[in-house]
Design a protein around this motif. Structure first.
Motif, mmCIF file in Angstrom:
data_model
loop_
_atom_site.group_PDB
_atom_site.id
_atom_site.type_symbol
_atom_site.label_atom_id
_atom_site.label_comp_id
_atom_site.label_asym_id
_atom_site.label_seq_id
_atom_site.Cartn_x
_atom_site.Cartn_y
_atom_site.Cartn_z
ATOM 1 N N VAL A 204 39.677 22.906 42.301
ATOM 2 C CA VAL A 204 40.903 23.145 43.054
ATOM 3 C C VAL A 204 41.549 24.396 42.483
ATOM 4 O O VAL A 204 41.868 24.458 41.291
ATOM 5 N N LEU A 205 41.729 25.393 43.333
ATOM 6 C CA LEU A 205 42.317 26.671 42.935
ATOM 7 C C LEU A 205 43.682 26.799 43.589
ATOM 8 O O LEU A 205 43.800 26.713 44.816
ATOM 9 N N PHE A 206 44.722 26.987 42.769
ATOM 10 C CA PHE A 206 46.087 27.102 43.285
ATOM 11 C C PHE A 206 46.395 28.569 43.575
ATOM 12 O O PHE A 206 46.461 29.389 42.658
ATOM 13 N N GLN A 207 46.570 28.888 44.860
ATOM 14 C CA GLN A 207 46.839 30.272 45.258
ATOM 15 C C GLN A 207 48.147 30.755 44.630
ATOM 16 O O GLN A 207 49.171 30.085 44.728
ATOM 17 N N THR A 208 48.101 31.882 43.963
ATOM 18 C CA THR A 208 49.220 32.525 43.242
ATOM 19 C C THR A 208 49.620 31.756 41.982
ATOM 20 O O THR A 208 50.555 32.146 41.300
#
Length: 294
Positions: A268-272
Protein backbone atom coordinates in the motif's frame (compact mmCIF):
# COMPACT_ATOMS: atom_id res chain seq x y z
CA UNK A 1 -17.45 -56.39 6.14
CA UNK A 2 -20.21 -53.84 5.33
CA UNK A 3 -20.60 -51.01 7.82
CA UNK A 4 -23.96 -50.44 9.45
CA UNK A 5 -26.09 -47.41 8.61
CA UNK A 6 -25.73 -46.26 12.23
CA UNK A 7 -21.93 -46.48 11.99
CA UNK A 8 -21.92 -44.48 8.76
CA UNK A 9 -24.17 -41.86 10.30
CA UNK A 10 -21.83 -41.58 13.28
CA UNK A 11 -18.89 -41.01 10.94
CA UNK A 12 -20.83 -38.34 9.08
CA UNK A 13 -21.77 -36.59 12.33
CA UNK A 14 -18.17 -36.67 13.54
CA UNK A 15 -16.91 -35.37 10.21
CA UNK A 16 -19.44 -32.54 10.33
CA UNK A 17 -18.42 -31.72 13.90
CA UNK A 18 -14.73 -31.56 12.97
CA UNK A 19 -15.57 -29.40 9.94
CA UNK A 20 -17.55 -27.03 12.17
CA UNK A 21 -14.64 -26.77 14.59
CA UNK A 22 -12.25 -26.06 11.74
CA UNK A 23 -14.60 -23.38 10.42
CA UNK A 24 -14.77 -21.81 13.89
CA UNK A 25 -10.97 -21.75 14.05
CA UNK A 26 -10.78 -20.12 10.64
CA UNK A 27 -13.43 -17.57 11.59
CA UNK A 28 -11.52 -16.77 14.76
CA UNK A 29 -8.62 -15.59 12.58
CA UNK A 30 -10.75 -13.01 10.78
CA UNK A 31 -10.72 -9.89 12.91
CA UNK A 32 -14.07 -8.26 13.51
CA UNK A 33 -14.57 -4.64 12.38
CA UNK A 34 -13.69 -1.83 14.76
CA UNK A 35 -14.18 1.76 13.57
CA UNK A 36 -13.53 0.66 9.99
CA UNK A 37 -15.37 3.69 8.70
CA UNK A 38 -12.71 5.90 10.31
CA UNK A 39 -9.58 3.83 9.69
CA UNK A 40 -10.30 2.10 6.38
CA UNK A 41 -8.57 3.29 3.24
CA UNK A 42 -10.23 5.96 1.17
CA UNK A 43 -10.02 6.33 -2.57
CA UNK A 44 -7.73 3.95 -4.43
CA UNK A 45 -6.00 6.07 -7.05
CA UNK A 46 -4.18 3.32 -8.89
CA UNK A 47 -3.46 -0.40 -8.78
CA UNK A 48 -0.54 -2.35 -10.21
CA UNK A 49 1.02 -5.82 -10.10
CA UNK A 50 -2.36 -7.53 -10.60
CA UNK A 51 -3.85 -5.53 -7.73
CA UNK A 52 -1.15 -6.45 -5.21
CA UNK A 53 0.07 -2.83 -5.16
CA UNK A 54 -2.43 -0.08 -4.42
CA UNK A 55 -1.89 3.67 -4.38
CA UNK A 56 -4.13 5.21 -1.71
CA UNK A 57 -5.28 8.82 -1.67
CA UNK A 58 -3.64 10.71 1.20
CA UNK A 59 -3.98 14.40 2.07
CA UNK A 60 -2.25 16.00 5.03
CA UNK A 61 -4.98 18.60 5.56
CA UNK A 62 -7.63 15.90 5.73
CA UNK A 63 -5.75 12.98 7.28
CA UNK A 64 -3.83 14.95 9.92
CA UNK A 65 -5.44 18.34 10.46
CA UNK A 66 -8.95 17.05 9.90
CA UNK A 67 -8.44 13.94 11.99
CA UNK A 68 -6.62 15.42 14.96
CA UNK A 69 -7.90 17.71 17.67
CA UNK A 70 -4.32 19.00 17.97
CA UNK A 71 -2.43 18.17 14.75
CA UNK A 72 0.13 15.38 15.28
CA UNK A 73 -0.35 15.50 19.04
CA UNK A 74 -3.91 14.38 19.88
CA UNK A 75 -6.48 12.67 17.69
CA UNK A 76 -10.19 13.43 17.98
CA UNK A 77 -11.95 11.32 20.59
CA UNK A 78 -14.11 9.54 17.99
CA UNK A 79 -11.02 7.55 16.93
CA UNK A 80 -10.23 6.23 20.40
CA UNK A 81 -11.68 3.93 23.03
CA UNK A 82 -9.78 3.90 26.31
CA UNK A 83 -11.63 0.78 27.45
CA UNK A 84 -8.47 -1.09 26.45
CA UNK A 85 -6.66 0.35 29.46
CA UNK A 86 -8.18 -2.33 31.68
CA UNK A 87 -6.44 -5.00 29.59
CA UNK A 88 -3.00 -3.41 29.21
CA UNK A 89 0.03 -3.39 31.42
CA UNK A 90 3.73 -2.72 31.37
CA UNK A 91 5.97 -5.63 32.21
CA UNK A 92 9.49 -6.95 31.80
CA UNK A 93 9.74 -10.35 30.13
CA UNK A 94 12.69 -12.70 30.15
CA UNK A 95 14.23 -13.68 26.83
CA UNK A 96 17.40 -15.70 26.11
CA UNK A 97 19.05 -12.40 25.14
CA UNK A 98 18.06 -10.72 28.42
CA UNK A 99 15.11 -8.87 29.93
CA UNK A 100 12.85 -6.86 27.61
CA UNK A 101 10.44 -4.11 28.65
CA UNK A 102 7.09 -4.35 26.86
CA UNK A 103 3.65 -2.79 26.89
CA UNK A 104 1.11 -5.58 26.49
CA UNK A 105 -2.60 -5.43 25.68
CA UNK A 106 -4.80 -8.53 25.64
CA UNK A 107 -4.38 -12.17 26.61
CA UNK A 108 -0.88 -13.14 27.66
CA UNK A 109 -1.72 -16.84 27.42
CA UNK A 110 -3.97 -18.65 24.95
CA UNK A 111 -4.19 -15.66 22.59
CA UNK A 112 -5.87 -16.20 19.23
CA UNK A 113 -3.04 -14.24 17.59
CA UNK A 114 -0.09 -12.05 18.54
CA UNK A 115 1.08 -8.77 17.01
CA UNK A 116 4.49 -7.35 17.95
CA UNK A 117 5.20 -3.75 16.91
CA UNK A 118 8.79 -2.51 16.66
CA UNK A 119 9.33 1.25 16.94
CA UNK A 120 11.93 3.32 15.12
CA UNK A 121 14.89 5.37 16.33
CA UNK A 122 14.29 7.33 19.51
CA UNK A 123 11.19 5.33 20.41
CA UNK A 124 10.35 2.88 23.16
CA UNK A 125 7.31 0.91 24.30
CA UNK A 126 5.39 4.15 24.94
CA UNK A 127 5.31 4.96 21.23
CA UNK A 128 3.44 1.83 20.16
CA UNK A 129 1.19 2.09 23.22
CA UNK A 130 0.13 5.71 22.67
CA UNK A 131 -3.64 6.00 22.30
CA UNK A 132 -3.81 9.62 21.14
CA UNK A 133 -0.89 10.16 18.77
CA UNK A 134 -0.55 8.81 15.20
CA UNK A 135 -4.22 9.36 14.45
CA UNK A 136 -5.29 6.84 17.10
CA UNK A 137 -3.92 3.96 15.05
CA UNK A 138 -2.22 2.24 17.99
CA UNK A 139 -5.42 2.48 19.99
CA UNK A 140 -7.09 0.68 17.12
CA UNK A 141 -4.67 -2.25 17.06
CA UNK A 142 -5.04 -2.58 20.83
CA UNK A 143 -8.82 -2.67 20.52
CA UNK A 144 -8.62 -5.17 17.65
CA UNK A 145 -6.41 -7.41 19.77
CA UNK A 146 -8.66 -7.16 22.82
CA UNK A 147 -11.95 -7.70 21.01
CA UNK A 148 -10.67 -10.64 18.99
CA UNK A 149 -8.97 -12.60 21.77
CA UNK A 150 -5.46 -11.64 20.71
CA UNK A 151 -2.48 -9.92 22.29
CA UNK A 152 -0.47 -6.89 21.21
CA UNK A 153 3.08 -6.18 22.32
CA UNK A 154 5.00 -2.91 21.99
CA UNK A 155 8.51 -3.60 23.29
CA UNK A 156 11.29 -1.14 24.04
CA UNK A 157 13.95 -2.39 21.65
CA UNK A 158 17.36 -1.81 23.28
CA UNK A 159 19.20 -1.42 19.93
CA UNK A 160 18.71 -1.97 16.22
CA UNK A 161 21.55 -4.46 15.83
CA UNK A 162 21.85 -8.21 16.36
CA UNK A 163 21.43 -7.77 20.12
CA UNK A 164 18.13 -5.97 19.70
CA UNK A 165 16.95 -8.55 17.16
CA UNK A 166 17.82 -11.36 19.58
CA UNK A 167 15.52 -9.80 22.19
CA UNK A 168 12.69 -9.62 19.65
CA UNK A 169 13.28 -13.21 18.50
CA UNK A 170 13.03 -14.22 22.14
CA UNK A 171 9.71 -12.40 22.44
CA UNK A 172 8.42 -14.20 19.35
CA UNK A 173 9.32 -17.59 20.82
CA UNK A 174 7.77 -16.61 24.15
CA UNK A 175 4.52 -15.60 22.44
CA UNK A 176 4.33 -18.92 20.60
CA UNK A 177 5.03 -20.84 23.80
CA UNK A 178 2.23 -19.02 25.61
CA UNK A 179 -0.19 -19.43 22.68
CA UNK A 180 0.87 -22.63 20.89
CA UNK A 181 0.00 -23.01 17.21
CA UNK A 182 -1.40 -19.49 17.04
CA UNK A 183 -0.08 -16.95 14.52
CA UNK A 184 2.49 -14.29 15.43
CA UNK A 185 2.83 -11.18 13.25
CA UNK A 186 5.92 -8.94 13.47
CA UNK A 187 5.39 -5.31 12.41
CA UNK A 188 8.37 -2.96 12.05
CA UNK A 189 8.25 0.79 11.41
CA UNK A 190 11.00 3.06 10.10
CA UNK A 191 14.40 2.09 11.57
CA UNK A 192 12.63 -0.79 13.30
CA UNK A 193 12.80 -2.46 9.90
CA UNK A 194 16.44 -3.25 10.74
CA UNK A 195 15.04 -5.58 13.40
CA UNK A 196 12.70 -7.24 10.91
CA UNK A 197 15.64 -7.69 8.53
CA UNK A 198 17.68 -9.45 11.22
CA UNK A 199 14.78 -11.57 12.45
CA UNK A 200 14.21 -12.61 8.82
CA UNK A 201 17.66 -14.22 8.96
CA UNK A 202 16.84 -16.18 12.13
CA UNK A 203 15.47 -19.52 10.92
CA UNK A 204 14.01 -20.42 14.34
CA UNK A 205 12.18 -17.12 14.67
CA UNK A 206 10.89 -17.37 11.08
CA UNK A 207 9.39 -20.80 11.79
CA UNK A 208 7.35 -19.16 14.54
CA UNK A 209 6.09 -16.24 12.45
CA UNK A 210 2.98 -16.06 10.28
CA UNK A 211 4.04 -12.86 8.54
CA UNK A 212 5.69 -9.46 8.70
CA UNK A 213 4.53 -5.87 8.17
CA UNK A 214 7.03 -3.23 7.02
CA UNK A 215 5.80 0.33 7.58
CA UNK A 216 8.00 2.97 5.99
CA UNK A 217 10.99 0.70 6.39
CA UNK A 218 14.41 0.45 4.80
CA UNK A 219 14.74 -1.79 1.74
CA UNK A 220 16.67 -5.02 2.36
CA UNK A 221 18.65 -5.63 -0.83
CA UNK A 222 19.79 -9.06 0.38
CA UNK A 223 16.38 -10.29 1.48
CA UNK A 224 16.55 -13.12 -1.07
CA UNK A 225 19.28 -14.70 1.07
CA UNK A 226 17.20 -14.80 4.26
CA UNK A 227 15.43 -17.68 5.96
CA UNK A 228 12.18 -15.73 5.61
CA UNK A 229 12.56 -15.58 1.82
CA UNK A 230 13.27 -19.31 1.63
CA UNK A 231 10.24 -20.03 3.83
CA UNK A 232 8.06 -17.74 1.65
CA UNK A 233 6.98 -15.79 4.72
CA UNK A 234 4.14 -13.40 3.76
CA UNK A 235 5.08 -9.71 3.87
CA UNK A 236 2.82 -6.64 3.81
CA UNK A 237 4.46 -3.32 2.90
CA UNK A 238 3.08 0.18 3.54
CA UNK A 239 5.02 3.29 2.52
CA UNK A 240 4.67 6.98 1.77
CA UNK A 241 5.59 7.80 -1.81
CA UNK A 242 7.29 11.04 -0.69
CA UNK A 243 9.32 9.39 2.09
CA UNK A 244 12.59 11.33 2.34
CA UNK A 245 14.25 8.82 4.70
CA UNK A 246 13.72 5.49 2.91
CA UNK A 247 12.78 5.78 -0.76
CA UNK A 248 9.51 4.15 -1.73
CA UNK A 249 10.88 2.89 -5.05
CA UNK A 250 13.60 0.93 -3.26
CA UNK A 251 10.99 -0.89 -1.19
CA UNK A 252 8.76 -1.44 -4.22
CA UNK A 253 11.72 -3.15 -5.93
CA UNK A 254 11.99 -5.59 -2.98
CA UNK A 255 8.23 -6.18 -3.08
CA UNK A 256 8.43 -7.10 -6.78
CA UNK A 257 11.29 -9.52 -6.17
CA UNK A 258 9.14 -11.26 -3.59
CA UNK A 259 6.19 -11.45 -5.97
CA UNK A 260 8.39 -12.86 -8.72
CA UNK A 261 9.57 -15.56 -6.31
CA UNK A 262 5.98 -16.54 -5.49
CA UNK A 263 6.00 -15.09 -1.97
CA UNK A 264 2.62 -13.77 -0.76
CA UNK A 265 2.98 -10.00 -0.55
CA UNK A 266 1.00 -6.76 -0.75
CA UNK A 267 1.99 -3.11 -0.98
CA UNK A 268 0.00 0.00 0.00
CA UNK A 269 1.56 3.26 -1.18
CA UNK A 270 0.21 6.52 0.27
CA UNK A 271 0.23 9.22 -2.41
CA UNK A 272 2.16 12.30 -1.14
CA UNK A 273 2.71 10.50 2.18
CA UNK A 274 5.92 11.11 4.13
CA UNK A 275 8.06 8.93 6.36
CA UNK A 276 5.61 8.76 9.26
CA UNK A 277 2.48 8.30 7.17
CA UNK A 278 2.32 4.47 7.33
CA UNK A 279 2.29 4.46 11.14
CA UNK A 280 -0.70 6.77 11.09
CA UNK A 281 -2.56 5.41 8.06
CA UNK A 282 -1.96 1.65 7.79
CA UNK A 283 -5.28 -0.19 8.09
CA UNK A 284 -4.39 -2.71 10.78
CA UNK A 285 -7.51 -4.82 10.35
CA UNK A 286 -7.17 -5.23 6.59
CA UNK A 287 -3.45 -5.91 6.87
CA UNK A 288 -3.77 -8.51 9.61
CA UNK A 289 -6.75 -10.24 8.00
CA UNK A 290 -4.77 -10.63 4.79
CA UNK A 291 -1.74 -12.05 6.62
CA UNK A 292 -3.86 -14.38 8.77
CA UNK A 293 -5.51 -15.76 5.62
CA UNK A 294 -2.20 -16.79 4.02
Amino acid sequence: MPQSTVHCLRRLVLAAAFAALAAQDAAALTLKPWKDELFGYGRIIETADDGALRVVDYEEMRDINGRDQIPERRVKSAYVSTAVKKAQRNLTVDTPAGPLDVAMTGKEEGAAFTVIFIHGRGGDRRLGNNDWNFGGNFNRIKNLALQNGGVYYAPSVPSFDDKGAAHVSGLILRARALSPDRPVILACASMGSFICARVARDATAVKNLAGMVLMGGAADGDYARTAAFKAKLPVFFTHGDSDSVYAANDQIAVFRKLRKAGIPTRFVLFQTGGHGTPVRMTDWRETLNWLLAQ
